[in-house]
Design an enzyme around this catalytic site. Sequence first.
Site, short mmCIF file in Angstrom:
data_model
loop_
_atom_site.label_atom_id
_atom_site.label_comp_id
_atom_site.label_asym_id
_atom_site.label_seq_id
_atom_site.Cartn_x
_atom_site.Cartn_y
_atom_site.Cartn_z
N ASP A 1 0.57 15.20 23.32
CA ASP A 1 1.63 14.33 23.82
C ASP A 1 2.41 13.53 22.78
O ASP A 1 2.67 12.46 22.88
CB ASP A 1 0.63 13.16 24.22
CG ASP A 1 0.36 11.99 23.29
OD1 ASP A 1 -0.09 12.21 22.21
OD2 ASP A 1 0.16 10.80 23.60
N GLU A 2 2.66 14.43 21.58
CA GLU A 2 3.45 13.89 20.52
C GLU A 2 4.00 14.96 19.82
O GLU A 2 3.81 16.20 19.81
CB GLU A 2 2.35 13.38 19.74
CG GLU A 2 2.28 13.14 18.25
CD GLU A 2 0.83 12.75 17.42
OE1 GLU A 2 1.30 12.17 16.44
OE2 GLU A 2 0.10 13.30 17.81
N ASP B 1 5.63 9.62 20.96
CA ASP B 1 4.48 9.78 21.46
C ASP B 1 4.15 9.10 22.86
O ASP B 1 4.74 7.93 23.05
CB ASP B 1 3.30 8.99 20.58
CG ASP B 1 1.88 8.96 20.67
OD1 ASP B 1 1.27 9.60 19.75
OD2 ASP B 1 1.51 8.69 21.77
P1 TTP Z 1 -3.00 9.29 21.92
O1 TTP Z 1 -1.55 9.31 21.80
O2 TTP Z 1 -3.84 9.13 20.84
O3 TTP Z 1 -3.53 8.26 22.84
P2 TTP Z 1 -2.71 7.77 24.22
O4 TTP Z 1 -1.46 8.53 24.55
O5 TTP Z 1 -3.71 7.61 25.22
O6 TTP Z 1 -2.38 6.22 24.03
P3 TTP Z 1 -1.20 5.65 23.09
O7 TTP Z 1 -0.27 5.00 24.20
O8 TTP Z 1 -1.90 4.49 22.15
O9 TTP Z 1 -0.44 6.76 22.29
O10 TTP Z 1 -3.90 10.66 22.43
C1 TTP Z 1 -3.05 11.43 23.47
C2 TTP Z 1 -4.08 11.85 24.45
O11 TTP Z 1 -5.11 12.65 23.83
C3 TTP Z 1 -4.91 10.70 25.14
O12 TTP Z 1 -4.32 10.20 26.41
C4 TTP Z 1 -6.18 11.21 25.54
C5 TTP Z 1 -6.37 12.43 24.44
N1 TTP Z 1 -7.33 11.97 23.48
C6 TTP Z 1 -8.54 12.03 23.50
O13 TTP Z 1 -8.99 12.98 24.46
N2 TTP Z 1 -9.64 11.46 22.71
C7 TTP Z 1 -9.04 10.75 21.73
O14 TTP Z 1 -10.04 10.35 20.99
C8 TTP Z 1 -7.71 10.63 21.40
C9 TTP Z 1 -7.41 9.75 20.22
C10 TTP Z 1 -6.83 11.04 22.33
MG MG Z 2 -0.25 8.81 22.93
#
Ligand code: TTP
Ligand code: MG
Length: 364
Positions: A112-113, A14
């Site tokens: 992103d995962e 992720d």
């Molecule tokens: P995530 O992997 O949940 O968050 P992140 O990568 O920003 O942070 P982390 O380091 O905790 O993983 O989500 C991936 C992307 O998806 C995030 O950068 C932006 C988008 N996103 C939204 O637009 N709205 C949301 O509510 C979430 C959870 C994510």
């Molecule tokens: Mg993320």
Amino acid sequence: MTQTPPQRTIFHIDMDSFFASVEKRDRPELREKPLIIGADPKQGSGRGVVSTCCYIARKFGIHSAMPISQAYRRCPQGVYLPPDMDKYKDSSDNIMDVLAAFADYFQPVSIDEAYLDVSHRVREFESPRAMAEEIKKEIWKKERLTCSVGIATSKSVAKISSDMDKPNGITEVIPGREAEFLAPLAVGKISGIGRKTLPLFQECGIRTVGQLAAAQEDFLREQIGDFAVGFKYIAMGLDNRPVQPYEGIDSVSRERTFMKDTDDEDQLMETFRWMAESVHRRALKHKLSYRTMGIKVRFSDFTTLTRERSLSVPVSSLAAILRTVDLLWREFSPLPRKIRLIGVRVSGLEKMSYQQTTLDRWLD
Ligand code: TTP
Ligand code: MG
């Protein structure tokens, strides 16, 4: 005689504060600033929500899905940017290509995962951790971004562990220690137990994963519902769901936003060619053939048009994509204005058969 299934090595990867990290990469002057990606805060009166924010902004209590007005109150000195989805999609495609190349089986889950089953490939490395480090290095080299990796014997445990040491961490759960690792965690850490279902568990006194693992099946069925029993098994560390290469994928595509809007035919054709190659390679990697091939064109004024052609049988052929792209592209001539983005997409996916692989060699 019963056979125990072979032990798997599964990675969940992720990206760290994904949208915010892409922006910081491209604007180094923002590196030390709290950066929030989302709706326009309009000095605190803005509507809409936070998409994500960097780890500095998280110290102010800001998080994804929070109203942007509330984020602004917490951190008026922050830098607020709107999301640039085209750019994040480009970056995501590059990252997924890197990940797919490391995996025996590969399952992208969101922008992103992804899950990687590396049970065989991991033997090429000194240890699972060494392999994870290699993957991180490769993503850094290609995209200058960091990610966090969870290593476990199942998807659910890998997913939980990738979140344990963010950002830029690696968490490995030693085989056999799954239940012990899970027991103290809050039950909401299990993927799928979210805002709606969490209270159902809490109301019957289940707060930790360990408590869920120990709960009686009948009790869970009566108090919460049949689905709760599935979560009990996950809580016990029992999860044999496979990393499914194309669960939920109905197309493979590649897009590129140009740094500057363009009408340079050579540049456009060159870009189409490598996108076609990339799409073909990715479909091949998943052993998918495709029936429909198409292109997408976004002009400088953001008008976006797509064109596609379908064949009567699925193929796996770079030559077929290139021919179709060429044919469809001609429909855009002469260009009414400069182009911001182009894309190539194949859909109508089918698992490839031996005959199709052979046909592909013949066609190419
Ligand atoms: P995530 O992997 O949940 O968050 P992140 O990568 O920003 O942070 P982390 O380091 O905790 O993983 O989500 C991936 C992307 O998806 C995030 O950068 C932006 C988008 N996103 C939204 O637009 N709205 C949301 O509510 C979430 C959870 C994510
Ligand atoms: Mg993320």
